[in-house]
Scaffold this motif. Structure first.
Motif, PDB file in Angstrom:
ATOM      1  N   LEU A  79       3.647  -0.276  -5.349  1.00  0.00           N
ATOM      2  CA  LEU A  79       3.091  -0.015  -4.032  1.00  0.00           C
ATOM      3  C   LEU A  79       2.328  -1.222  -3.541  1.00  0.00           C
ATOM      4  O   LEU A  79       1.681  -1.930  -4.336  1.00  0.00           O
ATOM      5  CB  LEU A  79       2.152   1.196  -4.088  1.00  0.00           C
ATOM      6  CG  LEU A  79       2.801   2.529  -4.441  1.00  0.00           C
ATOM      7  CD1 LEU A  79       1.729   3.591  -4.663  1.00  0.00           C
ATOM      8  CD2 LEU A  79       3.784   2.957  -3.365  1.00  0.00           C
ATOM      9  N   VAL A  80       2.390  -1.439  -2.235  1.00  0.00           N
ATOM     10  CA  VAL A  80       1.616  -2.518  -1.613  1.00  0.00           C
ATOM     11  C   VAL A  80       0.904  -1.961  -0.388  1.00  0.00           C
ATOM     12  O   VAL A  80       1.323  -0.959   0.212  1.00  0.00           O
ATOM     13  CB  VAL A  80       2.515  -3.720  -1.209  1.00  0.00           C
ATOM     14  CG1 VAL A  80       3.147  -4.352  -2.438  1.00  0.00           C
ATOM     15  CG2 VAL A  80       3.576  -3.299  -0.202  1.00  0.00           C
ATOM     16  N   ASP A  81      -0.190  -2.615  -0.005  1.00  0.00           N
ATOM     17  CA  ASP A  81      -0.939  -2.214   1.180  1.00  0.00           C
ATOM     18  C   ASP A  81      -0.342  -2.883   2.419  1.00  0.00           C
ATOM     19  O   ASP A  81       0.642  -3.637   2.319  1.00  0.00           O
ATOM     20  CB  ASP A  81      -2.432  -2.524   1.010  1.00  0.00           C
ATOM     21  CG  ASP A  81      -2.731  -4.018   0.916  1.00  0.00           C
ATOM     22  OD1 ASP A  81      -1.847  -4.840   1.264  1.00  0.00           O
ATOM     23  OD2 ASP A  81      -3.845  -4.371   0.511  1.00  0.00           O
ATOM     24  N   PRO A  82      -0.890  -2.629   3.615  1.00  0.00           N
ATOM     25  CA  PRO A  82      -0.313  -3.225   4.821  1.00  0.00           C
ATOM     26  C   PRO A  82      -0.240  -4.746   4.804  1.00  0.00           C
ATOM     27  O   PRO A  82       0.591  -5.339   5.490  1.00  0.00           O
ATOM     28  CB  PRO A  82      -1.222  -2.707   5.936  1.00  0.00           C
ATOM     29  CG  PRO A  82      -1.729  -1.399   5.421  1.00  0.00           C
ATOM     30  CD  PRO A  82      -1.923  -1.622   3.949  1.00  0.00           C
ATOM     31  N   ALA A  83      -1.110  -5.384   4.008  1.00  0.00           N
ATOM     32  CA  ALA A  83      -1.085  -6.841   3.902  1.00  0.00           C
ATOM     33  C   ALA A  83      -0.092  -7.338   2.856  1.00  0.00           C
ATOM     34  O   ALA A  83       0.049  -8.546   2.660  1.00  0.00           O
ATOM     35  CB  ALA A  83      -2.481  -7.363   3.580  1.00  0.00           C
ATOM     36  N   GLY A  84       0.569  -6.407   2.179  1.00  0.00           N
ATOM     37  CA  GLY A  84       1.542  -6.793   1.167  1.00  0.00           C
ATOM     38  C   GLY A  84       0.961  -7.006  -0.212  1.00  0.00           C
ATOM     39  O   GLY A  84       1.656  -7.494  -1.107  1.00  0.00           O
ATOM     40  N   LYS A  85      -0.298  -6.606  -0.443  1.00  0.00           N
ATOM     41  CA  LYS A  85      -0.934  -6.791  -1.745  1.00  0.00           C
ATOM     42  C   LYS A  85      -0.740  -5.549  -2.612  1.00  0.00           C
ATOM     43  O   LYS A  85      -0.787  -4.420  -2.126  1.00  0.00           O
ATOM     44  CB  LYS A  85      -2.421  -7.087  -1.563  1.00  0.00           C
ATOM     45  CG  LYS A  85      -2.695  -8.412  -0.884  1.00  0.00           C
ATOM     46  CD  LYS A  85      -4.189  -8.680  -0.777  1.00  0.00           C
ATOM     47  CE  LYS A  85      -4.459 -10.026  -0.111  1.00  0.00           C
ATOM     48  NZ  LYS A  85      -5.919 -10.287   0.016  1.00  0.00           N
TER      49      LYS A  85
ATOM     50  N   VAL B  38       5.654 -10.075  -1.264  1.00  0.00           N
ATOM     51  CA  VAL B  38       4.486  -9.261  -1.584  1.00  0.00           C
ATOM     52  C   VAL B  38       3.633 -10.005  -2.603  1.00  0.00           C
ATOM     53  O   VAL B  38       4.103 -10.929  -3.276  1.00  0.00           O
ATOM     54  CB  VAL B  38       4.893  -7.879  -2.117  1.00  0.00           C
ATOM     55  CG1 VAL B  38       5.615  -7.078  -1.036  1.00  0.00           C
ATOM     56  CG2 VAL B  38       5.782  -8.000  -3.356  1.00  0.00           C
ATOM     57  N   GLN B  39       2.386  -9.585  -2.705  1.00  0.00           N
ATOM     58  CA  GLN B  39       1.429 -10.279  -3.566  1.00  0.00           C
ATOM     59  C   GLN B  39       1.102  -9.421  -4.779  1.00  0.00           C
ATOM     60  O   GLN B  39       0.583  -8.316  -4.650  1.00  0.00           O
ATOM     61  CB  GLN B  39       0.140 -10.582  -2.791  1.00  0.00           C
ATOM     62  CG  GLN B  39      -0.782 -11.582  -3.471  1.00  0.00           C
ATOM     63  CD  GLN B  39      -0.253 -13.004  -3.396  1.00  0.00           C
ATOM     64  OE1 GLN B  39       0.390 -13.376  -2.418  1.00  0.00           O
ATOM     65  NE2 GLN B  39      -0.527 -13.805  -4.409  1.00  0.00           N
ATOM     66  N   LEU B  40       1.412  -9.929  -5.974  1.00  0.00           N
ATOM     67  CA  LEU B  40       1.081  -9.260  -7.231  1.00  0.00           C
ATOM     68  C   LEU B  40       0.107 -10.151  -7.981  1.00  0.00           C
ATOM     69  O   LEU B  40       0.506 -11.134  -8.603  1.00  0.00           O
ATOM     70  CB  LEU B  40       2.344  -8.991  -8.047  1.00  0.00           C
ATOM     71  CG  LEU B  40       2.178  -8.416  -9.455  1.00  0.00           C
ATOM     72  CD1 LEU B  40       1.228  -7.227  -9.457  1.00  0.00           C
ATOM     73  CD2 LEU B  40       3.524  -8.031 -10.031  1.00  0.00           C
ATOM     74  N   TRP B  41      -1.184  -9.821  -7.841  1.00  0.00           N
ATOM     75  CA  TRP B  41      -2.258 -10.667  -8.347  1.00  0.00           C
ATOM     76  C   TRP B  41      -2.093 -12.090  -7.797  1.00  0.00           C
ATOM     77  O   TRP B  41      -2.098 -12.288  -6.602  1.00  0.00           O
ATOM     78  CB  TRP B  41      -2.309 -10.621  -9.878  1.00  0.00           C
ATOM     79  CG  TRP B  41      -2.298  -9.238 -10.453  1.00  0.00           C
ATOM     80  CD1 TRP B  41      -1.559  -8.774 -11.491  1.00  0.00           C
ATOM     81  CD2 TRP B  41      -3.061  -8.090 -10.008  1.00  0.00           C
ATOM     82  NE1 TRP B  41      -1.772  -7.445 -11.707  1.00  0.00           N
ATOM     83  CE2 TRP B  41      -2.699  -6.996 -10.820  1.00  0.00           C
ATOM     84  CE3 TRP B  41      -3.991  -7.866  -8.996  1.00  0.00           C
ATOM     85  CZ2 TRP B  41      -3.234  -5.718 -10.671  1.00  0.00           C
ATOM     86  CZ3 TRP B  41      -4.534  -6.591  -8.823  1.00  0.00           C
ATOM     87  CH2 TRP B  41      -4.164  -5.548  -9.663  1.00  0.00           C
ATOM     88  N   LYS B  42      -1.852 -13.087  -8.612  1.00  0.00           N
ATOM     89  CA  LYS B  42      -1.741 -14.453  -8.111  1.00  0.00           C
ATOM     90  C   LYS B  42      -0.311 -14.821  -7.713  1.00  0.00           C
ATOM     91  O   LYS B  42      -0.081 -15.913  -7.175  1.00  0.00           O
ATOM     92  CB  LYS B  42      -2.249 -15.438  -9.163  1.00  0.00           C
ATOM     93  CG  LYS B  42      -3.730 -15.296  -9.479  1.00  0.00           C
ATOM     94  CD  LYS B  42      -4.155 -16.305 -10.531  1.00  0.00           C
ATOM     95  CE  LYS B  42      -5.634 -16.178 -10.849  1.00  0.00           C
ATOM     96  NZ  LYS B  42      -6.064 -17.158 -11.888  1.00  0.00           N
TER      97      LYS B  42
END
Length: 274
Positions: free
Chosen positions: A40-46, A92-96
């Protein structure tokens, strides 16, 4: 360790959601088949995990033979999600790490958003062979990982859990113990070792597959979340901070990278090669 055996196998199809415990699993270069191919990611893609959303612990993901998933969660109708068509990826962003993934459909987004009470999107890692390299500190060229935190697998031992629970029982939150292995969300659980023996492993064979041991797993607030109720306490982080600290990291379990592929089964012998 002549009598060490694979005690359990766990697969978590959706990162941070509840998974399943099959009797066997195929080990792919990037980890167990079907493990953490969705998140899952939030609206910012994190990435969204149990850290801010402990109720994810109660959302159970079952892998389907075609790569899809079936979700169940309290108060929700079951949801089946097919592997999305490869109509382009989104970053999308997964930690770093910046990862390219494919979005699931609007129905899946709506189901998870309604359950968590906040807007989220479900994404799928379409091509783990090339999307994300293993953490560079210990990864080799060409090695990749799914949507796990940094490495393809996590191993834990029953004896170390017993040792940790003995320490919890001596602490100021003894009423929270004993803790089950589910707090640590390992992929493989080994029986028949000495407590903390895994600290010294460099290479290990489970059944027909060999693995390189990279580094201990640093633990976070997710371990304080009861995976059956989504309620949080103080343990095991309070005890790990006293007895299993390395700098700022609180350690339990070891990260693994497969050196080959094959099937591992509950009851398989576990051999320490180095």
């Amino acid at each position: 360790m002549p009598n060490s055996l694979l005690h359990a196998v766990h697969v978590y199809p959706v990162k941070s959601a509840a998974g399943c415990a099959p009797g066997e699993v195929e080990i792919e270069p990037w980890g167990p088949a079907a493990d953490r191919r969705w998140m899952l990611v939030d609206p910012a893609g994190k990435v969204v995990t149990q850290r801010p959303q402990p109720r994810l612990a109660l959302a159970r993901a079952e892998p389907l033979p075609d790569g899809g998933i079936r979700m169940t969660a309290p108060g929700c109708e079951p949801l089946t999600v097919a592997v999305p068509a490869p109509a382009g990826t989104t970053g999308v962003q997964l930690w770093k790490d910046k990862v390219e993934a494919v979005e699931a459909g609007a129905g899946a987004h709506a189901w998870f958003s309604a359950y968590l009470g906040t807007e989220v999107r479900l994404v799928h890692l379409d091509d783990p062979a090339r999307r994300r390299p293993v953490a560079p500190k210990y990864g080799k060229p060409g090695e990749t990982v799914s949507l796990a935190d940094a490495y393809p697998l996590l191993v834990a031992t029953l004896s170390s859990l017993d040792a940790l629970n003995s320490l919890v029982a001596q602490g100021d939150h003894a009423d929270e113990g004993p803790l089950p292995m589910s707090r640590f969300r390992p992929n493989v659980v080994v029986d028949g070792t000495a407590p903390w023996a895994e600290d010294d492993w460099k290479r290990v064979a489970i059944g027909e597959v060999t693995f390189r041991v990279t580094e201990p797993c640093a633990r976070c607030v997710v371990t304080t979340t009861d995976q059956r109720t989504a309620e949080r306490g103080k343990e095991p982080l309070r005890t790990l901070a006293r007895h299993r600290r390395s700098g700022e990291k609180l350690l339990f379990g070891q990260n693994l990278v497969p050196e080959g592929t094959g099937t591992i089964r509950v009851g398989d012998p576990v051999r320490i090669l180095e």
